[in-house]
Each structure stands twice: as structure tokens, then as C-alpha cells.
Scaffold this active site. Structure first.
Site, short mmCIF file in Angstrom:
data_model
loop_
_atom_site.label_atom_id
_atom_site.label_comp_id
_atom_site.label_asym_id
_atom_site.label_seq_id
_atom_site.Cartn_x
_atom_site.Cartn_y
_atom_site.Cartn_z
N LYS A 36 -47.16 -21.09 -4.35
CA LYS A 36 -46.76 -19.98 -5.22
C LYS A 36 -47.76 -19.75 -6.36
O LYS A 36 -48.14 -20.68 -7.05
CB LYS A 36 -45.38 -20.28 -5.84
N HIS A 89 -46.18 -14.20 3.89
CA HIS A 89 -45.31 -14.58 2.77
C HIS A 89 -46.10 -15.35 1.71
O HIS A 89 -47.17 -15.86 1.99
CB HIS A 89 -44.15 -15.45 3.28
N ASP A 92 -34.35 -10.55 1.26
CA ASP A 92 -35.40 -11.47 1.69
C ASP A 92 -34.84 -12.87 1.97
O ASP A 92 -33.97 -13.36 1.24
CB ASP A 92 -36.46 -11.54 0.59
N HIS A 93 -35.36 -13.48 3.00
CA HIS A 93 -35.00 -14.86 3.36
C HIS A 93 -33.49 -15.09 3.39
O HIS A 93 -32.97 -16.02 2.79
CB HIS A 93 -35.67 -15.86 2.39
N GLU A 121 -37.02 -8.34 9.97
CA GLU A 121 -38.15 -9.28 9.99
C GLU A 121 -37.63 -10.67 10.32
O GLU A 121 -36.59 -11.10 9.83
CB GLU A 121 -38.84 -9.31 8.62
#
Ligand code: ZN
Length: 420
Positions: A252, A284, A149-150, A210
Site C-alpha cells: 500500500k 489492485h 470492492d472486495h 470483477e
């Protein structure tokens, strides 16, 4: 014994059990599994057995012996859910939920960013193995994904691919010119970067790709999204999903902040662009966005990718608050004291003045702190510091109360799937 782990490979029988608060894998009966898994031989009433530790090396062997324990692509699957597991203890709880869910959802069990890896002191190998063992423990054969991810650099992407990840999320934020005065000027660098990475590392590999353009200080307009989608398509870049930055705030661990009607109309436009180009929208920081889910599910007919991560850590802390109030109190005080350091990595808007003084709370009131937004945010982002000081206590508590932790995840992530 974990009953769902009980399985056979040729003439060998394998299962996972817990001894002295540590999980081990037993193999009975000679054969390839017995010979290739690394462990200690034991003579037991049931015969000669091998007791194997759940190491990364043994996880690799399990992947070879049991192909269903390998992650697979999710392109073409409608509803997919990223379930990052910072501790490596949550996936079995997620699998139990997915197995029972009336709604069809494909889980991306391993999903970790470089920031999370560094802050938790784990490697991609560790993240991967935790998912493999959870899949094996629960006897889950329906397929799962693993998302690097990222990721920003070639080196990071190569490492995740070498490890066997089935999905790469390219973080384009460093190639977005935030001062550009028109769409071309702002996104050209990110588009070129995506094309180069795709051609060099992704094309021909059987992985989901992605594109994330969500880490910007401004909203991705539908016009900008269309432009990026169109340029990628022209260059022959085949993506599984794209993450725009939606309007409003996706902070978050707490619910959506902002104008939900504006979100609904922009989301609709973004979805149409994604539909036309043949990929999913990726949402996200999807943890706890309960205001957003009904809109997202209705608009997309559940053709969407949603990422959650840190909320699983908060459920771990809820379990600790319920079972070990003194440990939780220590962790909470430590988290508050280390907040400014954590804020270098995460942007939140907590107001610590709203958090009740923990010294005035009785033990049974502690879990309620996990329902207070400001306290949630503080705990959500300080995991790195907390784990560096309380790692053993956190892990041993969650191992001891494993089913309680799974139940908490089952309930909380279940609400994400149902959307209420
Ligand atoms: Zn993101």
C-alpha cells in the site's frame, strides 16, 4: 458558489455553495426539484429559495432528477481507474483531473471495501452519496462507476446492489485452497463460488462483475489464471475484469518491489489471457506503482482497470501537513502509537527506524514525511484509528483548504494516469 454545479431543472435553478464551512444546495424557482428536495425555505434577494443539506436522502432525489449523477457500467470502456475516496472529500478533485486529462479515462469514483467501510465508520449509502454530490458539484456528465470492492458474502453484495452500485468486485480469497497441490485443487472453490454468486445475484443485472483472486500468499500463475478464466467462460459467467496476484509486491502507498522484468513478462501473459476471454485485467493496490505503469500501459494499450484508494488519504495528510503542522504532528504521533493494531488489517513491511524523529522536524519539513516510504505506509494503514480520534479536525481542515486538497490530488493522481 461552485460554478460548475449551476444547473436548471425545468423552471428551477440549482447550485451548491459553502456556508460556514459547510456545503449546501440552493434551489430557486418552484417545480419538481423545489418540491422534492428536503430543505429550509428562505426569502432571499433573488427570490424564494430552498436551502438543502447534502444528505443521503437529497442525493437520492438528485439521482432521480439528474440521471447523469447515477453510476454506469464500464464494460467496453478501455481505460478505467478506481479512485476510492475513504473520506468522501476527494472525488471532486478527481473529476477536475479527469475533465482536463488528454488521456481518456473513465473514473470509478466510489470504491470501498468492507474493511474500509468498517474502519472509517461509513455506510455504502454515505460512499455513494459522496460520489453523487461530487458529480453534481462539478457538473460532470460523462459517466462514472461505483464499485462495491472486495465483497465476500451474498449479504454484502446484495447491500451494494440495493444501494445502486454499478460494479461488484467479488473477493474469492476465502474460497481459495492455499494448501492445494495443483491448480484445480487450489481454485475450484473460488470458481464455484464465483459461478454461484453470478447466477444468483449478478446475471441479468446491469453491473460490472470483477473476480478478485489477488489476496493470496502466492502469485497467480498465468496457467492458473487461464484455468479460472476458462472455467468461468464454460459456465457462462460474463465478467468485466479479473484481478490476479502479480509477481513481486504491491504494498500500500509505495512503489512496486520486486523483479520488474519478471513482472513485465508475466503481465504480458496475463494480458493475453484476459484479451482472449474478453475482459480487462484489474491491477489492485495500484497507488503509487510508478515502476509498473509504463509496462502496463504499453502492454495493454491502456485497456486496463487500475485501483487506487489510500493514496488519496495520504494526499489529504499532505495538505494537513502543509496547512496545519501542529495537527499533522499530533496525527503522526498517534498513528505511530497505533500501528500494531492497524497491522492486523494490512500487511506492510515498514521499518519505523527509518522514519526521522518528528520532534526534530520543523513545520516546513513535515510534508516531506509524505515522501518517505516507511512513514507513508504507517500513515496509509492507520486511517481507521486516526479518524476515530481526529475526524472533526481532519474534515474541517480539508473543507477549509478544499482547493489545495483538490490540487494535490490533481497532481498525484495525474501522475498515475500519465504513468510517470
Ligand atoms: Zn485486491
Amino acid at each position: 458558489m461552485y460554478i460548475n454545479s449551476l444547473t436548471r431543472h425545468e423552471s428551477s435553478t440549482l447550485f451548491i455553495t459553502k456556508e460556514n464551512n459547510e456545503k449546501v444546495l440552493y434551489v430557486f424557482g418552484r417545480g419538481e426539484a423545489y418540491d422534492s428536495l428536503d430543505g429550509e425555505q428562505r426569502l432571499l434577494p433573488g427570490g424564494e429559495a430552498k436551502c438543502c443539506r447534502m444528505t443521503n436522502a437529497n442525493a437520492k432525489t438528485i439521482r432521480r432528477l439528474f440521471p447523469y449523477t447515477n453510476p454506469v457500467r464500464h464494460k467496453g470502456r478501455p481505460f478505467t481507474l478506481g479512485l476510492g475516496d475513504r473520506l468522501g472529500l476527494a472525488s471532486a478533485g478527481h473529476i477536475r483531473l479527469i475533465k482536463d486529462s488528454a488521456i481518456d479515462v473513465f473514473p470509478v469514483l466510489a470504491q470501498q471495501s468492507m474493511r474500509e467501510l468498517n474502519l472509517t465508520n461509513r455506510t455504502y449509502e454515505d460512499v455513494f452519496s459522496a460520489a453523487v454530490w461530487a458529480v453534481f458539484q462539478e457538473g460532470y456528465t460523462k459517466g462514472y462507476g461505483a464499485d462495491g470492492d472486495h465483497l465476500k458474502t451474498r449479504g454484502e453484495i446484495k447491500a451494494a446492489l440495493d444501494c445502486g452500485f454499478s460494479m461488484i468486485t467479488l473477493d474469492c480469497s476465502e474460497h481459495i485452497n492455499q494448501d492445494g497441490d495443483n491448480i484445480e485443487a487450489i481454485y475450484r472453490g473460488a470458481i464455484d463460488h464465483s459461478i454461484n454468486i453470478y447466477n444468483d445475484l449478478i446475471r441479468g443485472n446491469n453491473v460490472d462483475f470483477e473476480i478478485s483472486i489477488d489476496e493470496t500468499s502466492f502469485t497467480t500463475t498465468p496457467e492458473a489464471h487461464y484455468f479460472v478464466a476458462n472455467e468461468l467462460q464454460k459456465a457462462g459467467v460474463e465478467i468485466t475484469s479479473l484481478a490476479p496476484r502479480f509477481c513481486g509486491e504491491f504494498q500500500k502507498g509505495i512503489d512496486y518491489k520486486g523483479d520488474i522484468n519478471a513482472f513485465a513478462s508475466e503481465f504480458k501473459a496475463h494480458f493475453k489471457i484476459a484479451e482472449k476471454a474478453g475482459y480487462k485485467l484489474s491491477v489492485h493496490s495500484g497507488s503509487d506503482k510508478f515502476k509498473v505503469f509504463p509496462i502496463v500501459y504499453k502492454e495493454t494499450g491502456r485497456k486496463v482497470h487500475i485501483k487506487t484508494a489510500g493514496t488519496n488519504w495520504l494526499e489529504a495528510l499532505r495538505t494537513i501537513a502543509q496547512k496545519k503542522p501542529e495537527l499533522f504532528t499530533e496525527i503522526f504521533k498517534f498513528a505511530t502509537a497505533n500501528l500494531s493494531e492497524a497491522k492486523k488489517y494490512y500487511k506492510i513491511t515498514e521499518n519505523t527506524a527509518n522514519i526521522p524523529d518528528i520532534n526534530t522536524l520543523s513545520g516546513d519539513m513535515l510534508p516531506a514525511l509524505l515522501d518517505q516510504d516507511d512513514a507513508r505506509q504507517v500513515l496509509h494503514i492507520t486511517y481507521g484509528a486516526v479518524l476515530s480520534s481526529f475526524k472533526n479536525a481532519v474534515y474541517s481542515t480539508l473543507n477549509e483548504y478544499e482547493n489545495e486538497y483538490y490540487d494535490a490530488l490533481y497532481k498525484h493522481i495525474g501522475r498515475h494516469i500519465e504513468g510517470n
